[in-house]
Scaffold this active site. Structure first.
Site, PDB file in Angstrom:
ATOM      1  CE  LYS A  63     115.642  55.085  38.757  1.00  0.00           C
ATOM      2  NZ  LYS A  63     115.271  54.706  40.113  1.00  0.00           N
ATOM      3  CD  GLN A 107     115.997  55.630  43.440  1.00  0.00           C
ATOM      4  OE1 GLN A 107     115.325  55.835  42.428  1.00  0.00           O
ATOM      5  NE2 GLN A 107     116.920  54.688  43.489  1.00  0.00           N
ATOM      6  CG  ASP A 130     109.945  51.417  40.846  1.00  0.00           C
ATOM      7  OD1 ASP A 130     110.892  51.124  40.103  1.00  0.00           O
ATOM      8  OD2 ASP A 130     110.037  52.171  41.835  1.00  0.00           O
TER       9      ASP A 130
HETATM   10  N1  GUN Z   1     116.506  51.517  44.268  1.00  0.00           N
HETATM   11  C1  GUN Z   1     117.312  50.629  43.635  1.00  0.00           C
HETATM   12  N2  GUN Z   1     116.696  50.104  42.564  1.00  0.00           N
HETATM   13  C2  GUN Z   1     115.464  50.665  42.514  1.00  0.00           C
HETATM   14  C3  GUN Z   1     114.370  50.519  41.614  1.00  0.00           C
HETATM   15  O1  GUN Z   1     114.386  49.761  40.643  1.00  0.00           O
HETATM   16  N3  GUN Z   1     113.274  51.289  41.916  1.00  0.00           N
HETATM   17  C4  GUN Z   1     113.221  52.115  42.997  1.00  0.00           C
HETATM   18  N4  GUN Z   1     112.116  52.798  43.195  1.00  0.00           N
HETATM   19  N5  GUN Z   1     114.230  52.264  43.841  1.00  0.00           N
HETATM   20  C5  GUN Z   1     115.346  51.542  43.588  1.00  0.00           C
END
Ligand code: GUN
Length: 294
Positions: A63, A107, A130
């Protein structure tokens, strides 16, 4: 004996190239980012990582790299696993109140002593890049959410990019998580697909998967899906990511199904990069909404 080289050449047009689609999404953000910068705003995302789960560390790094490519400021907050729920809520509140922050992402997964729902609800819906806040989730039903969850939205974009019609198609999703299966099922219904969502208790999984025009697997079980699960001409979207014999692989045994499918997303290089690109798009849109409202 099949001609391997010849076969691989044929297989290439079956592959939905996530890296290419992600690059296209990222490049289409440039104009918006420039507009924001000319208006004195640098889009900014804060990513909160609790602990040091190796997979989460890699996802967060991906990211950050994407944000750098897109001209988005990305800040990472690494928090020890023993943080209390109230300390985390305070941190989120601080970011909610910081006008220089446009997107906040915690996350997942997070430690079990912290209530995930409470955390998702604490993030301001305006900064919920998200798309997990109940307000934004609810708006998926009407198809007018500001922030769609990144993986489901990325999958829809990949299908659109590949000109795969959804109206009237049987779409089968394996996995009913809040991150993928649940929101994706609604988004596909909004496109008039006939959607079945399977879970760990579903009996006779193959009965369902063999009916699928589009099969989307999001279980995290390496190579769960082989050719006996799919019908000829099926489109396969592999959301899984796992390690098998030291190699990264998905839910789908690619070599087993490739003869039968019409299109397939590889792992790595499929859904993953597009998910990250959609996160960047959500962040830029959050900054644009901030500019409009300020
Ligand atoms: N962990 C796995 N996929 C995601 C996601 O799309 N967003 C977040 N915040 N954590 C994740």
């Amino acid at each position: 004996m099949p001609d391997k080289a010849h076969g691989i050449a044929n297989f290439e047009d079956k592959i939905i190239d996530g890296r290419k689609i992600a690059a296209y999404i990222e490049s289409s953000l440039k104009e918006k980012v420039d507009y924001l910068k000319n208006s004195g705003i640098i889009p900014c995302i804060y990513v909160i990582l609790i602990g040091n789960d190796p997979a989460s560390v890699i996802y967060v790094k991906n990211k950050e790299n994407a944000a750098n490519r897109c001209g988005i400021m990305s800040k990472k907050i690494i928090i020890p696993v023993n943080i209390s729920e109230s300390e985390l809520l305070n941190k989120i509140n601080e970011l909610n109140n910081d006008s220089l922050v446009h997107g906040i992402l915690v996350q997942l997964p997070i430690p079990l002593h912290i209530d995930e729902n409470k955390i998702m609800e604490a993030i301001s819906p305006d900064k919920d890049v998200d798309g997990f806040h109940p307000f934004n989730e609810g708006k998926i039903f009407t198809g007018n959410s500001s922030f769609y969850p990144c993986t489901p939205f990325g999958i829809i974009k990949m299908l659109d990019y590949s000109n795969i019609e959804l109206k009237g198609k049987n779409v089968v999703i394996i996995g009913q998580s809040i991150i993928v299966g649940k929101p994706l099922s609604i988004m596909l219904m909004n496109r008039n697909a006939t959607v079945s969502v399977l879970n760990i208790h579903t009996k006779n999984i193959k009965c369902w998967t063999k009916m699928a025009d589009v099969l989307i697997s999001a279980t995290g079980k390496a190579h769960l899906i082989d050719e006996s699960f799919v019908k000829d001409g099926c489109v396969v979207i592999d959301v899984g990511i796992a390690k098998l014999n030291g190699k990264i692989c998905g839910d789908v045994n690619f070599d087993s199904v490739i003869q039968k499918v019409s299109k397939i997303t590889p792992v790595p290089g499929g859904v993953g990069p597009v998910t990250v690109a959609v996160l960047m798009e959500n962040t830029v849109n959050a900054a644009l909404q901030f500019l409009t409202n300020s």
